[in-house]
Design a protein around this motif. Structure first.
Motif, PDB file in Angstrom:
ATOM      1  N   VAL A 154       0.689  -1.267   0.068  1.00  6.98           N
ATOM      2  CA  VAL A 154       0.003  -0.132  -0.036  1.00  6.98           C
ATOM      3  C   VAL A 154       1.010   1.359  -0.035  1.00  6.98           C
ATOM      4  N   VAL A 155       1.801   1.217   0.762  1.00 11.00           N
ATOM      5  CA  VAL A 155       2.884   2.136   0.895  1.00 11.00           C
ATOM      6  C   VAL A 155       3.716   2.473  -0.632  1.00 11.00           C
ATOM      7  N   LEU A 156       3.844   1.611  -1.094  1.00 12.19           N
ATOM      8  CA  LEU A 156       4.517   1.501  -2.353  1.00 12.19           C
ATOM      9  C   LEU A 156       3.639   2.037  -3.462  1.00 12.19           C
ATOM     10  N   GLU A 157       2.462   1.478  -3.447  1.00 11.87           N
ATOM     11  CA  GLU A 157       1.355   2.013  -4.509  1.00 11.87           C
ATOM     12  C   GLU A 157       1.292   3.546  -4.326  1.00 11.87           C
ATOM     13  N   ASP A 158       1.239   4.024  -3.002  1.00 10.46           N
ATOM     14  CA  ASP A 158       0.724   5.593  -2.763  1.00 10.46           C
ATOM     15  C   ASP A 158       1.927   6.255  -3.521  1.00 10.46           C
ATOM     16  N   ALA A 159       3.107   5.800  -3.124  1.00  8.47           N
ATOM     17  CA  ALA A 159       4.585   6.501  -3.800  1.00  8.47           C
ATOM     18  C   ALA A 159       4.644   6.554  -5.223  1.00  8.47           C
ATOM     19  N   GLN A 160       3.749   5.652  -5.931  1.00  9.49           N
ATOM     20  CA  GLN A 160       3.768   5.412  -7.449  1.00  9.49           C
ATOM     21  C   GLN A 160       2.428   6.212  -7.928  1.00  9.49           C
ATOM     22  N   THR A 161       1.536   6.814  -7.081  1.00  4.67           N
ATOM     23  CA  THR A 161       0.565   7.553  -7.469  1.00  4.67           C
ATOM     24  C   THR A 161       0.804   8.910  -7.507  1.00  4.67           C
ATOM     25  N   LEU A 162       0.408   9.618  -8.685  1.00  7.17           N
ATOM     26  CA  LEU A 162       0.754  10.970  -8.834  1.00  7.17           C
ATOM     27  C   LEU A 162       0.043  11.854  -7.629  1.00  7.17           C
ATOM     28  N   PRO A 163       0.549  12.888  -6.986  1.00  6.68           N
ATOM     29  CA  PRO A 163       0.364  13.572  -5.980  1.00  6.68           C
ATOM     30  C   PRO A 163      -0.767  14.358  -6.602  1.00  6.68           C
ATOM     31  N   PHE A 164      -1.941  14.739  -5.532  1.00  7.89           N
ATOM     32  CA  PHE A 164      -2.971  15.495  -5.781  1.00  7.89           C
ATOM     33  C   PHE A 164      -2.750  17.043  -5.622  1.00  7.89           C
ATOM     34  N   MET A 165      -2.658  17.775  -6.731  1.00  2.00           N
ATOM     35  CA  MET A 165      -2.712  19.188  -6.640  1.00  2.00           C
ATOM     36  C   MET A 165      -1.181  19.512  -6.027  1.00  2.00           C
ATOM     37  N   ALA A 166      -0.183  18.851  -6.056  1.00  2.00           N
ATOM     38  CA  ALA A 166       1.022  19.139  -5.319  1.00  2.00           C
ATOM     39  C   ALA A 166       2.200  18.565  -6.310  1.00  2.00           C
ATOM     40  N   PRO A 167       3.306  19.222  -6.500  1.00  2.00           N
ATOM     41  CA  PRO A 167       4.325  18.658  -7.253  1.00  2.00           C
ATOM     42  C   PRO A 167       5.256  17.591  -6.741  1.00  2.00           C
ATOM     43  N   LYS A 168       4.899  17.587  -5.489  1.00  2.00           N
ATOM     44  CA  LYS A 168       5.885  16.401  -4.444  1.00  2.00           C
ATOM     45  C   LYS A 168       4.892  15.805  -3.634  1.00  2.00           C
ATOM     46  N   LYS A 169       5.143  14.498  -3.275  1.00  2.00           N
ATOM     47  CA  LYS A 169       4.501  13.912  -2.042  1.00  2.00           C
ATOM     48  C   LYS A 169       5.702  13.354  -1.148  1.00  2.00           C
ATOM     49  N   LEU A 170       5.270  13.041   0.183  1.00  2.00           N
ATOM     50  CA  LEU A 170       5.934  12.524   1.234  1.00  2.00           C
ATOM     51  C   LEU A 170       5.185  11.391   1.757  1.00  2.00           C
ATOM     52  N   ASP A 204       9.865   9.976  -9.412  1.00  2.00           N
ATOM     53  CA  ASP A 204      10.643  11.371  -9.091  1.00  2.00           C
ATOM     54  C   ASP A 204       9.749  12.281  -8.516  1.00  2.00           C
ATOM     55  N   PHE A 205       8.757  11.917  -8.018  1.00  2.00           N
ATOM     56  CA  PHE A 205       7.828  12.839  -7.242  1.00  2.00           C
ATOM     57  C   PHE A 205       7.217  12.487  -5.995  1.00  2.00           C
ATOM     58  N   ALA A 206       7.896  11.262  -5.531  1.00  2.00           N
ATOM     59  CA  ALA A 206       7.490  11.129  -3.907  1.00  2.00           C
ATOM     60  C   ALA A 206       9.005  10.522  -3.257  1.00  2.00           C
ATOM     61  N   VAL A 207       8.749  10.671  -2.016  1.00  2.00           N
ATOM     62  CA  VAL A 207       9.891  10.521  -1.244  1.00  2.00           C
ATOM     63  C   VAL A 207       9.171   9.452   0.101  1.00  2.00           C
ATOM     64  N   ILE A 208       9.833   8.411   0.348  1.00  2.00           N
ATOM     65  CA  ILE A 208       9.290   7.471   1.199  1.00  2.00           C
ATOM     66  C   ILE A 208      10.349   7.365   2.435  1.00  2.00           C
ATOM     67  N   VAL A 209       9.620   7.570   3.668  1.00  2.00           N
ATOM     68  CA  VAL A 209      10.638   7.595   4.905  1.00  2.00           C
ATOM     69  C   VAL A 209      10.064   6.152   5.718  1.00  2.00           C
ATOM     70  N   LEU A 210      10.754   5.164   6.083  1.00  2.00           N
ATOM     71  CA  LEU A 210      10.609   4.042   6.572  1.00  2.00           C
ATOM     72  C   LEU A 210      11.271   4.194   8.041  1.00  2.00           C
ATOM     73  N   THR A 211      10.228   4.056   8.957  1.00  2.00           N
ATOM     74  CA  THR A 211      10.966   4.218  10.389  1.00  2.00           C
ATOM     75  C   THR A 211      10.552   2.955  11.368  1.00  2.00           C
ATOM     76  N   VAL A 212      11.654   2.919  12.204  1.00  2.00           N
ATOM     77  CA  VAL A 212      11.701   1.636  13.167  1.00  2.00           C
ATOM     78  C   VAL A 212      12.448   2.177  14.483  1.00  2.00           C
ATOM     79  N   GLU A 213      11.748   1.822  15.659  1.00  2.00           N
ATOM     80  CA  GLU A 213      12.368   2.040  16.966  1.00  2.00           C
ATOM     81  C   GLU A 213      13.075   1.006  17.387  1.00  2.00           C
ATOM     82  N   ALA A 214      14.392   0.990  16.988  1.00  2.00           N
ATOM     83  CA  ALA A 214      15.285  -0.088  17.222  1.00  2.00           C
ATOM     84  C   ALA A 214      16.665   0.323  17.247  1.00  2.00           C
ATOM     85  N   GLU A 215      17.551  -0.270  18.108  1.00  2.00           N
ATOM     86  CA  GLU A 215      18.975   0.137  18.334  1.00  2.00           C
ATOM     87  C   GLU A 215      19.593  -0.323  17.390  1.00  2.00           C
TER      88      GLU A 215
END
Length: 337
Positions: free
Chosen positions: A62-78, A112-123
């Motif tokens: 779902v995350v990857l699909e979102d990143a590959q979908t054009l942003p709505f009314m914005a040049p970039k998406k996060l 080229d219009f999306a940036v994905i940030v994946l986080t995990v709270e681990a040492e």
């Protein structure tokens, strides 16, 4: 790369299509994401150009699909996705099938219009995994600062808010907050309002204004005993008792701190650095530094005797063989002697 290098690159417009952010210093991680958001997405677009997911509940697909979908009314998406535990060695007890290898496929031709940030709270991440090896270049750790780095960070925050700390006051603030950046940031803002622009925060101001937990009060109490500041140590004790803190709990916390002092002493003999000890013991590096300083006043044998005395005191308190408050007072006086 470290988070400072990553932030510098973002400031120059050199943004990676994916960031894997891990670590226990969540305050810095949130600051980095806020900075990334500020640089990538204009304020008027943030409501619909920033997506947030919890990977404990949502498949990576779902995350990857979102990143590959054009942003709505914005040049970039996060696209931000938390709890990416598939990067760690933790057993995945969830029902979600993530298929992380698809992330490696995505990296071959990222949007080229999306940036994905994946986080995990681990040492740490599990470096044996293919996904971790494949994304090493875009992995950013957010780990606790060393005692020196933390002191520098506190002084920089004060400078940004146009005040300074008197000698020793910044160390005192760190001691009172346990080195938590979240707590430090809140207390620095409070101190800034109190002294005003161009003001100086003294140790007395820190003492009057900074909120301390029971655990921190016990930590400071022991530090005062070690440094023979007996009047202040007993003031802290009586404040804790006025706050209806149970003497048995205070004894347990004192025992915990002396156990840490002994563990730090033993690990130091094995050549461990403060950072390594902090990781091994699950502590902040600043707490390790203070424990190491406290340990200079004791031998291992003496620490073991103190722990034995605390175990005996705990038994007598719980069995009614000694008045709880008097037993605690007598122990502290013997300790100071």
């Amino acid at each position: 790369m470290d988070y400072k290098s990553a932030a510098r690159d973002v400031g120059k417009g050199q943004v990676s299509p994916v960031y894997v952010c891990y670590g226990t210093e969540t305050y810095l991680l949130k600051e980095f994401i806020a900075f990334l958001t500020q640089k990538l997405i204009e304020p008027e677009y943030r409501e619909f150009a920033v997506s947030k997911y919890d990977l404990a509940e949502t498949p990576l697909d779902v995350v990857l699909e979102d990143a590959q979908t054009l942003p709505f009314m914005a040049p970039k998406k996060l696209v931000i996705a938390d709890n990416a535990t598939f990067f760690t060695g933790a057993k995945d007890g969830g029902k979600i099938d993530h298929q992380p290898e698809k992330l490696l496929d995505y990296m071959k031709a990222p949007s080229d219009f999306a940036v994905i940030v994946l986080t995990v709270e681990a040492e740490k991440l599990d470096e044996r995994k293919k996904i971790v090896k494949g994304l090493k270049e875009v992995t950013v750790p957010f780990l606790p600062m060393s005692a020196e780095q933390l002191l520098n960070w506190v002084n920089r925050q004060a400078e940004r808010q146009s005040f300074v700390f008197a000698e020793g006051a910044a160390d005192q603030l760190i001691l009172y907050t346990g080195g938590s950046l979240q707590a430090l940031a809140a207390e620095i803002s409070k101190l800034s309002l109190f002294v005003g622009a161009g003001g100086t925060v003294t140790g007395d101001v820190v003492d009057r204004l900074v909120t301390r937990s029971t655990e921190q009060n016990v930590f400071i109490l022991i530090d005062d005993i070690v440094r023979l500041r007996l009047n202040r140590a007993f003031e802290i004790l009586y404040d804790l008792l006025k706050q209806k803190e149970e003497p048995v709990k205070i004894v347990l916390l004192i025992a915990r701190q002396f156990r840490i002092v002994l563990q730090v002493m033993e690990l130091s003999k094995l050549g461990y650095s403060h950072q390594q000890m902090a990781s091994q013991l699950g502590l902040h590096p600043y707490a390790v530094k203070i424990a190491a300083e406290q340990g200079q006043s004791y031998t291992p044998d003496k620490l073991e005797r103190i722990l034995s005395q605390l175990a005996e005191l705990d038994y007598k308190m719980k069995s009614g063989k000694v008045d709880k408050v008097m037993g605690l007072e007598l122990f502290l006086m013997r300790l100071a002697g």
